[in-house]
Write a protein that holds these residues in place. Structure first.
Motif, PDB file in Angstrom:
ATOM      1  N   UNK A  84       0.824  -1.216   0.000  1.00 39.56           N
ATOM      2  CA  UNK A  84       0.000   0.000   0.000  1.00 39.56           C
ATOM      3  C   UNK A  84       0.859   1.266   0.000  1.00 39.56           C
ATOM      4  N   UNK A  85       2.168   1.100   0.011  1.00 39.78           N
ATOM      5  CA  UNK A  85       3.058   2.269   0.099  1.00 39.78           C
ATOM      6  C   UNK A  85       2.773   3.343  -0.971  1.00 39.78           C
ATOM      7  N   UNK A  86       2.552   2.964  -2.215  1.00 41.65           N
ATOM      8  CA  UNK A  86       2.298   4.008  -3.225  1.00 41.65           C
ATOM      9  C   UNK A  86       1.047   4.845  -2.930  1.00 41.65           C
ATOM     10  N   UNK A  87       0.086   4.288  -2.207  1.00 41.16           N
ATOM     11  CA  UNK A  87      -1.144   5.031  -1.891  1.00 41.16           C
ATOM     12  C   UNK A  87      -0.996   5.789  -0.570  1.00 41.16           C
ATOM     13  N   UNK A  88      -0.431   5.134   0.419  1.00 42.95           N
ATOM     14  CA  UNK A  88      -0.416   5.690   1.778  1.00 42.95           C
ATOM     15  C   UNK A  88       0.847   6.521   2.051  1.00 42.95           C
ATOM     16  N   UNK A  89       1.977   6.067   1.535  1.00 44.14           N
ATOM     17  CA  UNK A  89       3.244   6.785   1.740  1.00 44.14           C
ATOM     18  C   UNK A  89       3.559   6.964   3.219  1.00 44.14           C
ATOM     19  N   UNK A  90       4.253   8.041   3.547  1.00 35.58           N
ATOM     20  CA  UNK A  90       4.528   8.347   4.964  1.00 35.58           C
ATOM     21  C   UNK A  90       3.429   9.259   5.436  1.00 35.58           C
ATOM     22  N   UNK A  91       2.321   8.675   5.765  1.00 40.06           N
ATOM     23  CA  UNK A  91       1.098   9.424   6.044  1.00 40.06           C
ATOM     24  C   UNK A  91       1.212  10.206   7.357  1.00 40.06           C
ATOM     25  N   UNK A  92       0.956  11.512   7.313  1.00 40.91           N
ATOM     26  CA  UNK A  92       1.145  12.323   8.529  1.00 40.91           C
ATOM     27  C   UNK A  92      -0.059  12.242   9.471  1.00 40.91           C
ATOM     28  N   UNK A  93      -0.463  11.046   9.813  1.00 43.12           N
ATOM     29  CA  UNK A  93      -1.601  10.865  10.728  1.00 43.12           C
ATOM     30  C   UNK A  93      -1.584   9.427  11.199  1.00 43.12           C
ATOM     31  N   UNK A  94      -2.791   8.864  11.410  1.00 46.86           N
ATOM     32  CA  UNK A  94      -2.877   7.485  11.885  1.00 46.86           C
ATOM     33  C   UNK A  94      -3.292   6.576  10.746  1.00 46.86           C
ATOM     34  N   UNK A  95      -2.642   5.433  10.656  1.00 42.67           N
ATOM     35  CA  UNK A  95      -3.040   4.466   9.633  1.00 42.67           C
ATOM     36  C   UNK A  95      -3.667   3.261  10.333  1.00 42.67           C
ATOM     37  N   UNK A  96      -4.907   3.005   9.979  1.00 40.38           N
ATOM     38  CA  UNK A  96      -5.596   1.838  10.514  1.00 40.38           C
ATOM     39  C   UNK A  96      -5.323   0.669   9.592  1.00 40.38           C
TER      40      UNK A  96
END
Ligand code: UD1
Ligand code: MG
Length: 444
Positions: A84-96
């Motif tokens: 999922x890295x291409x979609x989520x990346x280093x997301x600046x929040x919470x990842x469920x």
């Protein structure tokens, strides 16, 4: 702070023994994955990535408009999440992180997980734990004074670790800024030779971060891997749907025998009798009575109508206010207007039954000639005698009467009487003479 989600759904579902991908199996009439995505939408996630396997276009179609990413080889849950890295990346929040085969998690529970992630001690990973009656194959949560220390998969667990009652549901909330970096560091040096998502906990702690557990209800966290677990989940969901219908003001008689669809809508003071089954897209307005043993799908029942016992409302049935649909009556793609009565042994298909019309026992709308479907239009206040066949396309005028046993093939004018049957002939004494001649022959 915002939320993103990764839904793992690339598993083969081998134990389902099915050609349908596991997450497309239905619960209360809709696929497992659709339940989960719907619940997730309550958190208004900024990004959602659904991880699917090869040849799962049907799953991608269901997941749309959410983005799907392909896991070409099923190398484990951490490997799946990393796709999922291409979609989520280093997301600046919470990842469920959610599992497609664990669809009963409520939005409340998802919220609690995210809320715990945002507490002052800033746990890097918050895992949803639970204590099932039978911990069987679940990963175990090793807890200590500093919170969650690590997760150990059953196959890698020591005898002592296997006695831990706390299990991993698979659901977790992770600090989005470090998630992908941690996933990249997971290896497959374990009993299954897989990349375990559960290793995130140990890896985060090795970086000096703490991890935490939030407890969930075992019922919500049932993972569906087999048909019998699917049946168990259906039971749980049906119980929820019944409770919801009752909380909204419906009376359910023999509630445990009534089956709902995920989207069934019942108004207030609706009474549903035992053994009624609701298929998808049913709306029942206030004060309707659905008596025992009815089957309804894709239909609308207006206020105060009475349906059943033993009635079948098929797609496109629209039952008007105060109308009565009785036993062994089937209605398909038809409008039955207010106050009309169709009480016994009847098929109404591709028709309009006008307001207050009365349809006698055994009436059939003959709507199909093997090629096309045709309409029957019955005017308001019309009276159709018992055992009549209305051969469509045909129109019965307002207030007309059709004599019992008629086969009507032409339009009937307003207020007319239509008789379309052999005329009655009485032959005086015939029966007596017949019996006499028969008994003579017998003696001879
Ligand atoms: C997993 C957890 C376990 C937890 C249990 C809860 C790991 C290593 N273990 O075990 O701790 O108690 O769930 O139900 O995470 N999937 C993929 N790609 C893969 C492998 C799995 O997408 O390569 C998906 C599956 O479709 C499924 C989910 O991930 O939705 C979980 O996979 P599954 O094989 O069922 O994991 P469990 O062995 O049940
Ligand atoms: Mg599983």
């Amino acid at each position: 702070m915002s939320v993103a989600a990764i839904v793992l759904a690339a598993g083969l579902g081998t134990r389902m023994k099915s050609s349908l991908p596991k997450v497309l199996h239905p619960l209360a009439g809709r696929p497992l994955l659709a339940h989960l995505l719907d619940t997730l939408s309550c958190l208004s996630p900024q990004e959602v990535a659904v991880v699917i396997g090869p040849e799962q276009e049907a799953v991608a179609k269901l997941a749309a408009p959410h983005r799907t990413v392909l896991q070409t080889e099923r190398l484990g849950t951490a490997h799946a999440a990393l796709q999922a890295k291409p979609v989520i990346g280093d997301f600046p929040g919470d990842v469920l992180i959610l599992f497609g085969d664990t669809p009963l998690v409520t939005s409340d529970t998802m919220q609690r997980l995210v809320a715990r992630r945002r507490e002052a001690d800033d746990p890097a990973v918050v895992v949803l734990g639970f204590r099932p009656d039978d911990p069987a194959g679940y990963g175990r949560l090793v807890l200590g004074t500093e919170g969650l220390l690590r997760i150990v998969e059953v196959k890698d667990a020591t005898e002592a670790e296997r006695t831990i009652p706390w299990c991993n549901s698979g659901v977790m909330a992770v600090d989005g800024r470090i998630l992908m970096a941690l996933l990249e560091r997971v290896d497959n040096q374990n009993a299954k030779g897989e990349y375990y998502l559960t290793d995130l906990v140990g890896l985060a702690r090795a970086q000096g971060r703490i991890c935490a557990m939030v407890e969930g209800e075992a019922e919500e966290l049932l993972g569906i891997n087999s048909r019998s677990e699917l049946a168990e989940a259906e039971d749980i969901l049906q119980r929820r749907l019944r409770d919801q219908a009752m909380a909204n003001g419906a009376t359910l008689i023999g509630a445990e025998t009534i089956f709902f669809s995920w989207d069934t809508k019942l108004g207030r003071d609706v009474v549903v009798g035992p053994s009624v089954v609701f298929g998808p897209s049913v709306v029942v307005e206030d004060e309707v009575e659905i008596r025992a043993f009815c089957h309804l799908e894709d239909c609308h029942v207006a206020k105060g109508a009475v349906v059943g016992p033993f009635a079948r409302l098929r797609p496109g049935a629209q039952i008007g206010e105060e109308a009565h649909i009785g036993n062994f009556v089937e209605i398909k793609k038809s409008v039955v207007e207010a106050g009309a009565k169709v009480n016994h042994l009847t098929y109404i298909g591709d028709a309009r039954v006008g307001a207050k019309a009365n349809i006698g026992a055994g009436t059939i709308t003959c709507n199909y000639d093997g090629f096309g479907k045709y309409l029957t239009d019955i005017g308001k206040g019309a009276f159709i005698g018992s055992n009549s066949a209305l051969v469509a396309p045909v129109k019965i005028g307002d207030g007309a009467i059709v004599g019992a046993g008629s086969v009507v093939t032409r339009d009937v004018p307003k207020d007319a009487l239509s008789l379309a049957r052999g005329e009655q002939r009485d032959i005086e004494g015939w029966a007596a003479r017949f019996r006499e001649s028969k008994s003579k022959n017998k003696k001879g």
